[in-house]
Design an enzyme around this catalytic site. Structure first.
Site, short mmCIF file in Angstrom:
data_model
loop_
_atom_site.label_atom_id
_atom_site.label_comp_id
_atom_site.label_asym_id
_atom_site.label_seq_id
_atom_site.Cartn_x
_atom_site.Cartn_y
_atom_site.Cartn_z
N SER A 7 3.33 -4.16 7.41
CA SER A 7 2.98 -5.29 6.46
C SER A 7 2.58 -6.69 7.25
O SER A 7 1.78 -6.65 8.09
CB SER A 7 4.27 -5.59 5.44
OG SER A 7 3.57 -6.21 4.28
N LYS A 36 3.03 -0.65 -2.76
CA LYS A 36 3.85 -1.72 -2.19
C LYS A 36 5.31 -1.75 -2.93
O LYS A 36 5.44 -2.19 -3.89
CB LYS A 36 3.16 -3.12 -2.40
CG LYS A 36 3.90 -4.28 -1.51
CD LYS A 36 3.39 -4.02 -0.03
CE LYS A 36 3.80 -4.98 0.81
NZ LYS A 36 3.91 -4.64 2.18
#
Length: 591
Positions: A390, A191
């Site tokens: 995402s 991430k």
């Protein structure tokens, strides 16, 4: 007193300007209401296509379309929806003899370019010609132009063919100088959206994933050119890797172009192909003007007369709560659109067009819920654009089927939160201190004037962990996989559409038309018409919002001067404070 009169005078002129703008908008609205006549297309015409702006998903309404006499409707935007429709229409329009791809910047994402390129490939099945010309070929525009029958470059032009690169701007050094600490809470080894705030270079994990997805996109780029130009893919790789294409003559030598010509020579060739006499004007129509021509094919006519509908719900931009607009996804606006199509008995299937890097995890979950409910009532197919990552993937995963372009950026299943600690900025840089009283240990949790305590950090980490658990559960249920497997390909890792098919995050490769065809098949429809949602903002409201935003931005810039850049950076961090985020870095630039 002097300052007072200065303020009064400025206010007066501001009011006068506002009145003038309102009058112009009103005139434009009235003028455009009667300006819906079809654009006339002469016989032996050429469809002129030139891209100088980013291509939005839908053609925006233009409040100044009736003010051509003031020069306010020049360079009108056209959306991907109308570009694809117009190329398809030109394929069967007897008056259109070919397409002239003129020099373009092509600032849009890879998947958007892919959609246009595929439409051009389909156009060529008609036997009509496509000619491409430019003084400067960027790699994006050359990829598009590579499908043309003939590709020409100005003899003194520039031809870019060097491979892909991706660069990230890291802000930690600037934040250290300002006394700002980014307190990061995240789940996901890959991430990387938070890395610019606490690192000065890419992490090993991020470098691995960027290398992987950039390589996948580049391989697709080379494959496409190889097929169109009949040049071995390995040869193309070597041309770029060894920087062999330095001048237009090199592009001709290695058969990437068909000739070195000036524009007047190109126009002469178009005249010959269309049967226009020398020195006569070429009959051409701009693609955004051709958009006004409402002549449809027989197939389209059948669909327009049908009572059955397929709804396309456009979800484009960053995800947040509230209404949003045509360039941002507001959970309330998109949820309302999904409810509307779900309750409309004439809508037999839904295509959710997602072009988003993500955003608020809460807002993403709100939309996901509406997708789930809609799928219970009728088929839902997701069509992915440049990004569906995402939060963009979160709102997609509940669909019956997911279709993406090979170079779509997707995945990035992960959650993060950022809470800035501005203590050093306030205390050391500005000389500001704070003191106060609380009624409980955590009453001031989230206070940006001090660092988080270990207990507070643990609380926030627990919230982010829970968000990630819910995210992976939703994906596992939607994709019929185990949560453990989703976690193994999740962890915030970014994938291309081509990679996502192999690991089960996407069902197949294709474009928005493929998604529409799939929706029709699932709903067992032969004849249908298309309705688009959500409704676009009204012309007057849209211009008013833009005007207010412009005035606000100019005021802040005027007050802060060269420090405006720091305001933008701090604003970017503080906007992500409000809720845990499921998003990419705002933009991935491939150079």
């Amino acid at each position: 007193m002097k300052q007072f009169f200065k303020f009064v005078l400025a206010s007066f002129f501001g009011l006068l300007l506002t009145i003038v703008i309102i009058i112009l908008i009103f005139i434009a609205y009235i003028a455009s209401s009667g300006n819906n006549k079809s654009a006339e297309v002469d016989s032996d015409s050429v469809l002129h296509i030139q891209f100088t702006k980013d291509i939005p998903e839908r053609t925006p309404s233009n409040p100044f379309s009736g003010l051509g006499f003031l020069g306010l409707d020049e360079d009108r935007d056209i959306g991907l929806n109308d570009i694809l429709a117009n190329i398809k229409k030109a394929k069967t329009d007897d008056n259109i003899k070919g397409i002239f791809l003129d020099e373009s910047d092509m600032m849009s994402g890879q998947a958007t370019v892919e959609e246009v390129r595929n439409a051009l490939i389909d156009f060529k099945k008609s036997g009509k010609f496509i000619i491409a010309y430019s003084e400067v070929y960027t790699q994006q525009f050359y990829y598009l132009a590579s499908v043309a029958d003939k590709i020409y470059i100005n003899p003194k032009g520039i031809f870019e063919f060097k491979g892909f690169s991706s660069q990230i701007t890291f802000l930690k050094g600037a934040m250290d100088k300002l006394g700002i600490e980014a307190q990061i809470i995240k789940v996901g080894t890959y991430k990387s959206a938070v890395e610019p705030y606490f690192l000065t270079k890419m992490s090993d994990a991020n470098r691995l994933q960027v290398t992987s997805y950039l390589g996948s996109m580049y391989d697709h780029f080379l494959t496409g050119i190889s097929l169109s130009r009949g040049i071995n893919k390995d040869s193309l790789f070597n041309y770029a890797n060894q920087f062999r294409i330095q001048f237009p003559e090199d592009a001709l030598k290695y058969k990437l172009v068909d000739g070195l010509k000036y524009k007047d020579e190109i126009l002469d060739e178009i005249r010959q192909r269309t049967g226009i006499e020398a020195k006569k004007n070429i009959h051409s129509v701009e693609i955004n003007e051709y958009n006004q021509n409402d002549g449809a094919s027989d197939d389209d006519s059948d669909k327009k007369d049908s009572k059955n509908k397929i709804a396309i719900v456009y979800a484009s931009g960053e995800i947040s709560g509230g209404d949003g607009d045509d360039n941002s996804i507001g959970s309330e606006r998109i949820s309302e659109a999904l409810r509307k199509v779900r309750l409309d008995d004439k809508v037999k299937a839904v295509v959710l067009r997602v072009n988003s890097p993500g955003g608020s995890s809460l807002a993403s979950d709100v939309i996901w819920r509406e997708v789930m409910l809609t799928k219970k009532a009728k088929p839902v197919i997701v069509s992915m654009g440049d990004y569906a990552a995402s939060g963009g993937y979160y709102i997609s995963c509940a669909a019956d089927s997911i279709i993406a372009e090979p170079n779509t950026i997707t995945g990035s299943i992960g959650i993060f939160a950022i809470l800035p600690n501005l203590q050093k900025l306030f205390n050391d840089k500005l000389g500001i201190t704070f003191d106060g009283v609380t009624t409980g240990k955590y009453a001031d949790l989230g206070d940006i004037s001090r660092p988080l305590s270990p207990d507070e950090r643990a609380i926030l980490q627990n919230q982010v962990n829970r968000g990630y658990d819910e995210f992976t559960k939703a994906v596992a249920a939607g994709r019929h996989k185990t949560q453990k497997y989703i976690d193994s390909i999740g962890q915030g890792r970014v994938w291309t559409g081509a990679q996502a098919v192999k690991i089960g995050l996407v069902d197949r490769l294709g474009n928005i038309n493929d998604a529409i065809a799939s929706a029709a098949k699932m709903a067992k429809l032969k004849h249908y018409k298309i309705d688009t949602y959500p409704d676009q903002k009204s012309k007057l409201n849209k211009v008013g919002s833009l005007l207010n935003s412009e005035i606000k931005m100019r005021t802040i810039k005027s007050e802060l001067g060269e420090n405006y850049i720091y305001y933008q950076q701090i604003k970017g961090v503080t906007q992500m404070m409000r809720t845990p985020q499921a998003r990419l870095p705002y933009e991935i630039q491939i150079k």
